[in-house]
Scaffold this motif. Structure first.
Motif, PDB file in Angstrom:
ATOM      1  N   THR A 216       0.725  -0.695   0.057  1.00 42.91           N
ATOM      2  CA  THR A 216      -0.048  -0.013  -0.524  1.00 42.91           C
ATOM      3  C   THR A 216       0.945   0.799   0.030  1.00 42.91           C
ATOM      4  O   THR A 216       2.247   1.038   0.333  1.00 42.91           O
ATOM      5  CB  THR A 216      -0.946  -0.164   1.410  1.00 42.91           C
ATOM      6  N   PRO A 217      -0.226   1.804  -0.612  1.00 41.57           N
ATOM      7  CA  PRO A 217       0.824   3.234  -0.667  1.00 41.57           C
ATOM      8  C   PRO A 217       1.683   4.201   1.126  1.00 41.57           C
ATOM      9  O   PRO A 217       3.027   4.841   1.389  1.00 41.57           O
ATOM     10  CB  PRO A 217       0.574   4.630  -1.057  1.00 41.57           C
ATOM     11  N   LYS A 218       0.862   3.388   2.336  1.00 44.83           N
ATOM     12  CA  LYS A 218       1.112   3.658   3.474  1.00 44.83           C
ATOM     13  C   LYS A 218       2.784   3.334   3.844  1.00 44.83           C
ATOM     14  O   LYS A 218       3.341   3.747   4.727  1.00 44.83           O
ATOM     15  CB  LYS A 218      -0.206   3.974   4.123  1.00 44.83           C
ATOM     16  N   MET A 219       2.496   2.124   3.635  1.00 51.45           N
ATOM     17  CA  MET A 219       3.616   0.650   3.821  1.00 51.45           C
ATOM     18  C   MET A 219       4.560   1.519   2.769  1.00 51.45           C
ATOM     19  O   MET A 219       6.143   1.439   3.393  1.00 51.45           O
ATOM     20  CB  MET A 219       3.138  -0.569   3.030  1.00 51.45           C
ATOM     21  N   GLU A 220       4.748   1.581   1.459  1.00 54.46           N
ATOM     22  CA  GLU A 220       5.872   2.645   0.923  1.00 54.46           C
ATOM     23  C   GLU A 220       6.544   3.485   1.348  1.00 54.46           C
ATOM     24  O   GLU A 220       7.313   3.642   2.167  1.00 54.46           O
ATOM     25  CB  GLU A 220       5.333   2.428  -0.785  1.00 54.46           C
ATOM     26  N   LYS A 221       5.449   4.162   2.603  1.00 57.81           N
ATOM     27  CA  LYS A 221       6.332   5.942   2.687  1.00 57.81           C
ATOM     28  C   LYS A 221       7.131   5.445   4.049  1.00 57.81           C
ATOM     29  O   LYS A 221       8.152   6.163   3.875  1.00 57.81           O
ATOM     30  CB  LYS A 221       5.025   6.758   2.838  1.00 57.81           C
TER      31      LYS A 221
END
Length: 392
Positions: A216-221
């Motif tokens: 997910t984008p949050k995990m990538e950040k």
């Protein structure tokens, strides 16, 4: 409390497992090696049961069977360790379309690790079974291979001593007293066949797209920020470890002649080498001789209380067992009495009358003389086993 727990990561029952083994001193295996030997026995049993029923043994089936037998986790790394110790035991493959005969989520079309027992080349078609005798033979081979690994670590330890020791492996009967058996490194795992990749990426962009689609984008950040934090932390420079010079003389021994120290160390090395190659029967005899002085006093007291010139062996042994400070059976006491009669035959003699054995004691001989002879004889045999003179 946190500091103590960090220093003792391995439980005590594993680190000192060799000290808790019953029986005479022997070449015992480390705790992790004994557990691995038990895993091999369980794995070989499950594989034999499936192989004799003409079923294909898979790791999934074997894992469940071994865990049910041992009540311990059994993973692929243990199979890899077993392969490293005994590579001639099994043939490992990655196969598809293997029937599972179970309701697990494993798909039939997916790859599975199969295990096939490797039989000797001289078998015929009607002997394609793993019998109990063959399982026992494979178990002994695995134990011997484990023992060879420990002997190699023991050999490296002896070579690191000052002065170094050299003991032939075929004459080794016990480990060096300072050799920490349960601190031996675990068996290194071997490589197992891996399933071929089911999806191939043609370009690097495809790999990145596939990876981005899985998170997910949050995990990538979060991953990006964690990487930046690690880059900002300065790395400590590697400090070269310098081993202390083994030839340094302790402060308490300063002023002592170096020649005398060398002779003492040579004698200590010779004693340790003799102890590690001593026959267990000789070790048992020396242990029995260390008890004879006390048993001689008890034996004389039995004859004084009975007031008879001769007594039956069974009666004397029974009375001595009741008077001895440690627990001992009547049969073991008889062995000690016969050894006593062998060493001081002019004080104690054994006469066979029909089916019974009688003991006769020479009461004219002083007990102190008997004690001195037993002590002198014990010292002679110990020195002869060490191969050392009485003095430096």
């Amino acid at each position: 409390m946190v500091v103590l727990m960090s220093r003792c990561e391995t439980p005590s029952y594993q680190r000192y497992h060799s000290l808790a083994q019953a029986g005479p001193p022997s070449l015992c295996l480390p705790y992790s090696y004994r557990v691995l030997a038990e895993m091999f026995r369980s794995m070989d049993t499950v594989v034999a049961m499936l192989f004799n029923r003409r079923q294909t043994p898979t790791f999934t089936t074997i894992k469940q069977g071994v865990q049910d037998m041992m009540h311990r986790r059994f993973e692929e790394i243990h199979v890899a360790q077993i392969k490293n110790v005994f590579p001639e035991a099994f043939i490992f493959r990655q196969e598809k379309n293997v029937p599972t005969f179970s309701s697990s989520s494993m798909k039939k079309s997916s790859y599975q690790l199969t295990v096939e027992p490797l039989l000797p080349p001289d078998h015929s078609d009607d002997q394609l079974v793993l019998s109990a005798s063959r399982l026992l033979e494979r178990r002994h081979t695995f134990h011997s291979n484990l023992l060879s690994l420990v002997k190699q670590h023991h050999k490296d330890f002896l070579s690191s001593l000052v002065p170094p020791l050299s003991v032939p492996e075929d004459k080794l009967t016990r480990w060096h007293p300072r050799f920490k058996v349960d601190s031996v490194p675990p068996v290194q795992p071997s490589t197992l066949p891996q399933a071929p990749p089911t999806e191939r990426m043609a370009t690097a962009q495809e790999v990145l797209d596939k990876a981005r689609s899985l998170i997910t984008p949050k995990m990538e950040k979060a991953l990006v920020s964690l990487t930046l934090q690690k880059e900002d932390v300065p790395q400590a420079p590697d400090v070269p470890q310098t081993a202390a010079s083994p030839a340094q003389v302790p402060t308490a021994l300063k002023g002592v002649s170096q020649c005398l120290l060398d002779r003492i160390r040579a004698k200590e090395v010779q004693k340790l080498q003799a102890a590690m190659t001593r026959d267990p029967e000789v070790e048992e005899r020396l242990l029995m001789m260390s008890r004879l002085a006390e048993l001689a006093r008890i034996l004389r007291s039995v004859f004084v209380s009975e007031k008879k010139p001769a007594l039956i062996m069974e009666v004397v042994c029974s009375r001595m067992v009741d008077s001895y400070r440690s627990a001992m059976s009547t049969g073991e006491m008889e062995k000690h009495v016969r050894l006593l009669a062998e060493l001081v035959s002019d004080w104690l003699s054994i006469v066979a009358v029909r089916k019974d054995s009688y003991l006769k004691l020479n009461r004219t001989m002083e007990l102190s003389l008997v004690m001195d002879r037993l002590t002198h004889r014990q010292k002679e045999e110990e020195l002869s086993q060490h191969g050392l003179p009485d003095s430096l």
